[in-house]
Scaffold this active site. Structure first.
Site, PDB file in Angstrom:
ATOM      1  N   GLU A  57      34.687  45.018  30.673  1.00 16.12           N
ATOM      2  CA  GLU A  57      36.085  44.765  30.314  1.00 16.12           C
ATOM      3  C   GLU A  57      36.830  44.508  31.619  1.00 16.12           C
ATOM      4  O   GLU A  57      37.140  45.440  32.354  1.00 16.12           O
ATOM      5  CB  GLU A  57      36.667  45.971  29.570  1.00 16.12           C
ATOM      6  CG  GLU A  57      36.003  46.258  28.239  1.00 16.12           C
ATOM      7  CD  GLU A  57      36.176  45.144  27.224  1.00 16.12           C
ATOM      8  OE1 GLU A  57      37.011  44.246  27.453  1.00 16.12           O
ATOM      9  OE2 GLU A  57      35.477  45.164  26.194  1.00 16.12           O
TER      10      GLU A  57
ATOM     11  N   CYS B   4      45.468  45.080  32.170  1.00 18.32           N
ATOM     12  CA  CYS B   4      44.566  43.925  32.149  1.00 18.32           C
ATOM     13  C   CYS B   4      44.975  42.885  31.115  1.00 18.32           C
ATOM     14  O   CYS B   4      44.654  41.708  31.262  1.00 18.32           O
ATOM     15  CB  CYS B   4      43.138  44.382  31.897  1.00 18.32           C
ATOM     16  SG  CYS B   4      42.919  45.302  30.351  1.00 18.32           S
TER      17      CYS B   4
END
Length: 507
Positions: free
Chosen positions: A239, A274
């Site tokens: 991720e 993110c």
């Protein structure tokens, strides 16, 4: 001489505080990592983690932990990031609670074997797909959402029946320390462990043969994790992140759009997320209206002096503060600021900052910003935004604000991203029925909800046949008659030939 993985991790962690290192009274090296792995492997092989009762009890214990220790969790995250308590509750505590609640409700259904169709060539037969745990897995977490991004994958790994090691980020030392303490108190330490530390500890863990590794962080370190995993053929979920754009058409509700962009930028850990909005693309004609609206709403939310606002997180540490300052100070960038730009190095604070039409070759437009700086890129017509996005690596998220249904269809068809949201930002992560993950340089694999269970499970194919229906046609010698029968079967011409093939001929 240290290996390249260690040196690269040192580069990444150069800003970590001494607190995490001082906690390591005994050095956690490769030998200790191997001993831990052996212990967890033995405990996993005892089959205790595979039972429905064990999985449920551990997830319930985590849910109880969150409920009982909420104030301590909020305080630890505030120490690490000065994250506003309400933001912590919404983005970390409530979302982790939701993961527990969903797993507790659905686990029996998730574990149930899935019936599968069989083919005529195996008739009579039945088949099923069984979700079995992978074994012993490693979760390497990150610092920006240090509670949620640590426990969410751990919940999935436990739900799937694995033993798991969590390595929290040393860059959020207070949360790391709290996670180690709480998980030791609340869960079964024979199968769930926390390893604190920095470079050396992470490298020691990566030397071991895991059954899966989930890493959340930067693409640069993601490559290191993937290289270490490749030595053991260990599958990985990465991720990562990237430059997530928000395209703003003129056919919008301007105030709602502006507020939702602010929510997906400065209300998301002050841009240190993110999936946060990395930059905006809009038309040259519409940009002034959008900037004015952003100015007004930012003043409404954070006051005329946002540096004094208690509703904004600080920058995590001096290293990242200096990195963000260097993005602003670059030639041909510093004069593009149209709002904000204030900074306080001692308090590690940078005000919400908007820039207009910075050069495309500037660092701020080439690297993920991960902070409170928001460039606005202008184009002649909104369709040109597609080319801007496609000129960069595939992002973790892409946002599009428009009421034009045809444009929405074209955006989905043309833009590759981990996830796409129309007329909002970041909220897709709250939808447990949607997978969360990247594509290309923004990551590989996904989790959330049942996808977390699936991510840490092996889907084992099982076919059941009896001793009936055994045809001599499948065995040598392959005569011309047998070949004719087989060809007819595979061409699907005559059902009678199929009966002959499986030994149930009418002759």
């Amino acid at each position: 001489m240290r290996n390249p993985s260690v040196r690269a991790f040192q580069d990444f962690s150069c800003s970590a505080t001494m607190a995490a290192e001082e906690k390591q009274m005994q050095k956690f090296d490769v030998e200790k990592a191997a001993s831990l792995m052996k212990e967890l492997r033995n405990n996993y092989n005892s089959r205790k983690t595979k039972s429905y009762e064990w999985r449920m009890s551990q997830i319930q214990s985590i849910a109880n932990m969150i409920e009982e220790k909420e104030e301590e969790i909020i305080e630890a995250i505030h120490k690490d990031l000065s994250k506003p308590p309400f933001e912590t509750f919404i983005s970390e505590i409530s979302m982790t609670k939701s993961s527990c609640k969903l797993a507790l409700k659905e686990l029996k259904y998730w574990m149930k074997p899935e019936k599968a169709k069989t083919s005529l060539t195996t008739y009579p037969s039945s088949a099923e797909i069984i979700s079995e745990p992978l074994g012993v897995v490693l979760v390497i977490s990150t610092w920006n959402y240090p509670f949620l991004l640590s426990l969410d994958p751990v919940i999935g790994a436990i739900a799937a029946g694995n033993a798991v090691v969590l390595k929290p980020s040393e860059i959020a030392p207070a949360t790391s320390s709290l996670l180690a303490k709480l998980l030791e108190d609340y869960v079964d330490n024979s199968a769930v462990r926390v390893v604190e530390g920095a470079v050396a500890e992470t490298s020691a863990l990566l030397e071991q043969k895991w059954d899966k590794i989930l890493y959340t962080g930067s693409p640069r370190v993601g490559r290191i994790v993937m290289a270490a995993a490749a030595k053991h053929l260990t599958p990985v979920i990465l991720e990562l992140g990237g430059k997530s754009p928000a395209v703003v058409d003129s056919t919008i509700n301007l105030q709602v759009t502006t507020r939702r962009i602010i929510a997906g930028k400065w209300m998301a850990n002050n841009g240190q997320a993110c999936i946060g909005v990395d930059y905006i693309i809009t038309t040259k004609d519409f940009a002034p209206k959008l900037i004015d609206s952003l100015r007004n709403e930012l003043k409404e939310f954070f006051g005329k002096n946002p540096m004094e606002s208690k509703d904004l997180s600080r920058i995590v540490n001096p290293f990242h503060f200096a990195r963000l300052a260097s993005l602003l100070d670059e030639d041909k960038v510093s004069d593009k600021i149209v709002y904000g730009g204030q900074r306080d190095e001692k308090q590690l604070k940078i005000a919400p900052t908007i820039l207009l039409d910075v050069p495309d070759d500037s660092t701020i437009m080439k690297e993920e910003i991960f902070g409170p700086l928001l460039p606005i890129v202008t184009v002649e017509k909104i369709e040109d935004s597609f080319d801007v996005i496609k000129s960069k690596p595939k992002p973790l998220a892409a946002y599009f604000f428009s009421d034009d249904e045809q444009m929405k269809k074209e955006f989905v068809q043309n833009i590759s991203a981990g996830g796409i949201v129309f007329n909002d930002t970041i909220v897709h992560t709250t939808v447990s029925s949607l997978p969360f993950g990247g594509v290309g340089e923004s990551g590989m694999g996904s989790y959330h909800g049942k996808f977390s269970f699936d991510a840490f499970s092996h889907k084992k194919a099982v076919l059941y046949r009896s001793f009936n229906g055994d045809s001599t046609t499948r065995y040598p010698p392959y005569t011309a008659e047998k070949q004719k029968l087989l060809r007819a079967l595979f061409n699907g011409n005559i059902f009678g030939l199929l009966l002959a093939l499986i030994g149930w001929s009418r002759d």
